[in-house]
Design a protein around this motif. Structure first.
Motif, PDB file in Angstrom:
ATOM      1  N   ALA A  86      51.488  74.767 -42.140  1.00 45.93           N
ATOM      2  CA  ALA A  86      51.791  73.405 -41.693  1.00 45.93           C
ATOM      3  C   ALA A  86      50.499  72.623 -41.457  1.00 45.93           C
ATOM      4  CB  ALA A  86      52.626  73.454 -40.412  1.00 45.93           C
ATOM      5  N   SER A  87      49.446  73.325 -41.054  1.00 48.68           N
ATOM      6  CA  SER A  87      48.180  72.643 -40.706  1.00 48.68           C
ATOM      7  C   SER A  87      47.707  71.743 -41.833  1.00 48.68           C
ATOM      8  CB  SER A  87      47.074  73.661 -40.420  1.00 48.68           C
ATOM      9  OG  SER A  87      47.503  74.618 -39.522  1.00 48.68           O
ATOM     10  N   TYR A 114      48.738  71.059 -28.906  1.00 50.06           N
ATOM     11  CA  TYR A 114      48.124  72.037 -29.791  1.00 50.06           C
ATOM     12  C   TYR A 114      46.871  71.388 -30.386  1.00 50.06           C
ATOM     13  CZ  TYR A 114      47.646  75.052 -33.880  1.00 50.06           C
ATOM     14  OH  TYR A 114      47.165  75.890 -34.841  1.00 50.06           O
ATOM     15  N   LEU A 116      45.002  71.340 -32.882  1.00 53.00           N
ATOM     16  CA  LEU A 116      44.869  70.854 -34.256  1.00 53.00           C
ATOM     17  C   LEU A 116      44.896  69.324 -34.286  1.00 53.00           C
ATOM     18  CD1 LEU A 116      45.115  71.126 -37.433  1.00 53.00           C
ATOM     19  CD2 LEU A 116      47.577  71.209 -37.085  1.00 53.00           C
ATOM     20  N   ILE A 165      55.719  67.593 -30.584  1.00 53.56           N
ATOM     21  CA  ILE A 165      55.806  69.011 -30.953  1.00 53.56           C
ATOM     22  C   ILE A 165      57.064  69.575 -30.295  1.00 53.56           C
ATOM     23  CG2 ILE A 165      54.623  71.238 -30.933  1.00 53.56           C
ATOM     24  CD1 ILE A 165      51.995  69.732 -30.423  1.00 53.56           C
ATOM     25  N   ASN A 169      54.267  73.734 -28.237  1.00 57.09           N
ATOM     26  CA  ASN A 169      53.098  74.589 -28.043  1.00 57.09           C
ATOM     27  C   ASN A 169      52.090  73.706 -27.321  1.00 57.09           C
ATOM     28  OD1 ASN A 169      50.843  76.168 -28.182  1.00 57.09           O
ATOM     29  ND2 ASN A 169      50.656  76.166 -30.405  1.00 57.09           N
ATOM     30  N   ASP A 197      56.461  67.735 -35.388  1.00 59.48           N
ATOM     31  CA  ASP A 197      55.986  69.111 -35.604  1.00 59.48           C
ATOM     32  C   ASP A 197      57.112  70.045 -35.175  1.00 59.48           C
ATOM     33  OD1 ASP A 197      54.848  71.640 -35.346  1.00 59.48           O
ATOM     34  OD2 ASP A 197      52.849  70.805 -35.002  1.00 59.48           O
ATOM     35  N   VAL A 199      57.610  73.274 -36.270  1.00 59.57           N
ATOM     36  CA  VAL A 199      57.330  74.614 -36.819  1.00 59.57           C
ATOM     37  C   VAL A 199      58.042  75.725 -36.032  1.00 59.57           C
ATOM     38  CG1 VAL A 199      55.104  73.943 -37.820  1.00 59.57           C
ATOM     39  CG2 VAL A 199      55.138  74.966 -35.548  1.00 59.57           C
ATOM     40  N   TYR A 200      58.446  75.427 -34.783  1.00 58.51           N
ATOM     41  CA  TYR A 200      59.125  76.470 -33.980  1.00 58.51           C
ATOM     42  C   TYR A 200      60.641  76.285 -33.976  1.00 58.51           C
ATOM     43  CZ  TYR A 200      54.434  77.537 -32.367  1.00 58.51           C
ATOM     44  OH  TYR A 200      53.116  77.893 -32.318  1.00 58.51           O
ATOM     45  N   SER A 237      54.513  80.677 -40.504  1.00 61.58           N
ATOM     46  CA  SER A 237      53.765  81.443 -39.494  1.00 61.58           C
ATOM     47  C   SER A 237      54.587  81.765 -38.253  1.00 61.58           C
ATOM     48  CB  SER A 237      52.546  80.635 -39.043  1.00 61.58           C
ATOM     49  OG  SER A 237      51.795  80.195 -40.135  1.00 61.58           O
ATOM     50  N   LYS A 238      55.676  81.017 -38.027  1.00 61.89           N
ATOM     51  CA  LYS A 238      56.385  81.090 -36.736  1.00 61.89           C
ATOM     52  C   LYS A 238      57.782  81.640 -36.932  1.00 61.89           C
ATOM     53  CE  LYS A 238      52.685  78.921 -35.578  1.00 61.89           C
ATOM     54  NZ  LYS A 238      51.600  79.631 -34.937  1.00 61.89           N
ATOM     55  N   GLY A 248      51.938  79.590 -45.560  1.00 61.79           N
ATOM     56  CA  GLY A 248      53.062  78.874 -46.173  1.00 61.79           C
ATOM     57  C   GLY A 248      53.533  77.768 -45.243  1.00 61.79           C
ATOM     58  N   TYR A 337      55.112  80.818 -26.233  1.00 59.04           N
ATOM     59  CA  TYR A 337      54.055  80.761 -25.221  1.00 59.04           C
ATOM     60  C   TYR A 337      54.601  80.488 -23.824  1.00 59.04           C
ATOM     61  CZ  TYR A 337      52.134  79.674 -29.738  1.00 59.04           C
ATOM     62  OH  TYR A 337      51.858  79.710 -31.067  1.00 59.04           O
TER      63      TYR A 337
HETATM   64  C1  LIG Z   1      52.592  73.288 -32.958  1.00 61.65           C
HETATM   65  C2  LIG Z   1      51.919  73.902 -34.125  1.00 61.65           C
HETATM   66  N1  LIG Z   1      51.810  73.201 -35.262  1.00 61.65           N
HETATM   67  C3  LIG Z   1      51.198  73.713 -36.338  1.00 61.65           C
HETATM   68  C4  LIG Z   1      50.651  74.973 -36.320  1.00 61.65           C
HETATM   69  C5  LIG Z   1      49.963  75.490 -37.538  1.00 61.65           C
HETATM   70  O1  LIG Z   1      50.751  76.375 -38.249  1.00 61.65           O
HETATM   71  P1  LIG Z   1      50.335  76.978 -39.660  1.00 61.65           P
HETATM   72  O2  LIG Z   1      49.953  78.395 -39.434  1.00 61.65           O
HETATM   73  O3  LIG Z   1      51.569  76.842 -40.488  1.00 61.65           O
HETATM   74  O4  LIG Z   1      49.224  76.159 -40.216  1.00 61.65           O
HETATM   75  C6  LIG Z   1      50.722  75.739 -35.151  1.00 61.65           C
HETATM   76  C7  LIG Z   1      50.101  77.069 -35.079  1.00 61.65           C
HETATM   77  O5  LIG Z   1      49.978  77.696 -34.059  1.00 61.65           O
HETATM   78  C8  LIG Z   1      51.384  75.190 -34.034  1.00 61.65           C
HETATM   79  O6  LIG Z   1      51.496  75.871 -32.885  1.00 61.65           O
END
Ligand SMILES: Cc1ncc(COP(=O)(O)O)c(C=O)c1O
Length: 420
Positions: A86-87, A114, A116, A165, A169, A197, A199-200, A237-238, A248, A337
């Motif tokens: 996702a990053s 987070y 990033l 998010i 996170n 976001d 991803v979770y 990743s999650k 991915g 977390y």
């Molecule tokens: C909220 C959030 N967004 C994005 C990511 C990045 O995920 P990725 O591994 O798919 O790049 C993370 C990774 O910890 C995250 O916690």
């Protein structure tokens, strides 16, 4: 962290990378078929070839279908872009906001967040506009705080986007549909692009809570909200997959201005393509084995076991921290977390100052040096001034997590004795 990988994903990946196995290995037929489908969709029928820059079309279509089934609203595969985690996708979209000719562009980000986001904002010369999450209300988002933050930022930048998010996170929070609605209304009022976001999205633990996507809520709200611009992000990743090294991810661009999207896709194509194995992993997430297919039962059993274990570890961690002197930890409702708040005695704050460290960083280092437990100090994510937090993950397997929490408790008692 000892999480058992999902067999279906690993089997498909093994055959995709070494197709000779398809004819000689004893794996279920749906695994062989999936690997062959992915290979057929790869340029050159090999995972070693460059793929389409925005991902393999067949996988983009499977992702669009997954989103349609999840939300109940159409998704066009032309608006899906696969990414190396996702990053990468988040950064591509964030970069669109640089070079504002009138005034620096501001991007609203949660505090805590987070990192990033703050890092990408700095990298692209944007202005961070922090809004505090409400710790006393399970880290919910309060519209009056959003109003405060945007008003305060008006003089230094033109606020153009908001990052949310969900699940959170580092907070472990899950937004209610009403809360999502409030954010959408706020974004509409201020003409903000939404970074959702998500991803979770598979990591929601209370039985009476459910993940709802920004897109779904926005569509349910109808016009004019259903026409708002949103980018939603997902990751390999999650969730129950935990395949963070494969890199991915996908993003869905909802209602993005067509010219802007064309430029974005052109910019993305200069990176050639996301990893083919990361894409193959995403295909397994978007289109898992269906009921009746040979791999379905095993896939479902493994997925459910990972999520059930995370749910019990979420409770274990929050309960353990709440039993420690000077700690208060919100329920871990989602993500991976715990972000407890804790008191630091005056004497320890003074000692931290002497060492030129933030007090929570001093605490985290002392914990690491004395016990080997590694947490991330709250100041790494942002926190209300005068409060102290750290983030820890619930990913260690139950036995190790319990052991870690026991050692932590002893450390905390000793720390309080030493500095009070
Ligand atoms: C909220 C959030 N967004 C994005 C990511 C990045 O995920 P990725 O591994 O798919 O790049 C993370 C990774 O910890 C995250 O916690």
């Amino acid at each position: 962290m000892g999480q058992t990988p999902i067999t279906f994903i690993r089997q498909v990946l093994a055959l995709v990378i070494y197709p000779d196995l398809i004819s000689c290995i004893n794996v279920p037929d749906d695994v062989k078929k999936r690997a062959q489908d992915i290979l057929n969709a790869c340029g050159g029928k090999s995972a070693g070839a460059y793929t389409g820059s925005h991902g393999i079309d067949m996988i983009r279509k499977n992702v669009a279908n997954y989103i349609k089934n999840r939300d109940g609203y159409d998704s066009d595969f032309n608006n899906i872009c696969l990414s190396g985690g996702a990053s990468a996708a988040i950064k591509y979209v964030m970069e669109l906001f640089c070079n504002n000719p009138c005034k620096k562009s501001g991007v609203m980000i949660p505090i805590p967040q987070y990192p990033l986001y703050s890092a990408s904002i700095a990298q692209f010369g944007l202005e961070p506009v922090g809004y505090y999450l409400d710790e006393d209300n399970n880290w919910a988002l309060d519209v009056s705080e959003l109003q405060r933050a945007i008003k305060e930022a008006e003089s230094r930048c033109q606020v153009r986007a908001i990052v949310v998010i969900n699940p959170g996170n580092p907070t472990g929070s899950v937004l209610s549909p009403d809360n999502v609605k409030t954010i959408i209304k706020f974004a509409k009022e201020h003409n903000l692009f939404i970074f959702a976001d998500e991803v979770y999205q598979d990591n929601v633990y209370p039985s009476d809570m459910k993940f709802v996507s920004f897109k779904k809520v926005m569509m349910e709200m109808g016009s004019p909200f259903s026409e708002m611009e949103v980018a939603s992000f997902m990751s390999l990743s999650k969730g129950y997959m935990g395949e963070c090294g494969l890199r991915g991810g996908w993003m869905e661009l909802v209602n993005m201005d067509k010219d802007v999207q064309a430029h974005l896709f052109k910019a993305i194509s200069s990176n050639l393509c996301p990893t083919s194995l990361g894409q193959a992993g995403m295909d397994c997430v978007a289109k898992p084995p269906a009921p009746g297919e040979p791999s379905h039962e095993r896939w479902l059993g493994e997925k459910s076991a990972v999520l059930a274990s995370l749910k019990s570890r979420a409770k274990l961690a929050a309960d353990a921290f709440n039993a420690m002197p000077g700690f208060k930890c919100n329920e871990v409702r989602g993500a991976m977390y715990a972000f407890p708040r804790f008191e630091i005695p005056k004497k320890a704050i003074e000692e931290a100052k002497k060492q030129n460290k933030a007090a929570d960083v001093f605490y985290a280092f002392k914990l690491l040096e004395e016990t080997g437990i590694c947490v991330v100090a709250g100041s790494g994510f942002g926190q209300k001034p005068g409060t102290y937090h750290f983030r820890t993950t619930i990913l260690p397997q139950p036995k190790l997590l319990k052991e870690m929490l026991d050692i932590f408790k002893n450390f905390q008692e000793k720390f309080l004795k030493e500095f009070s």
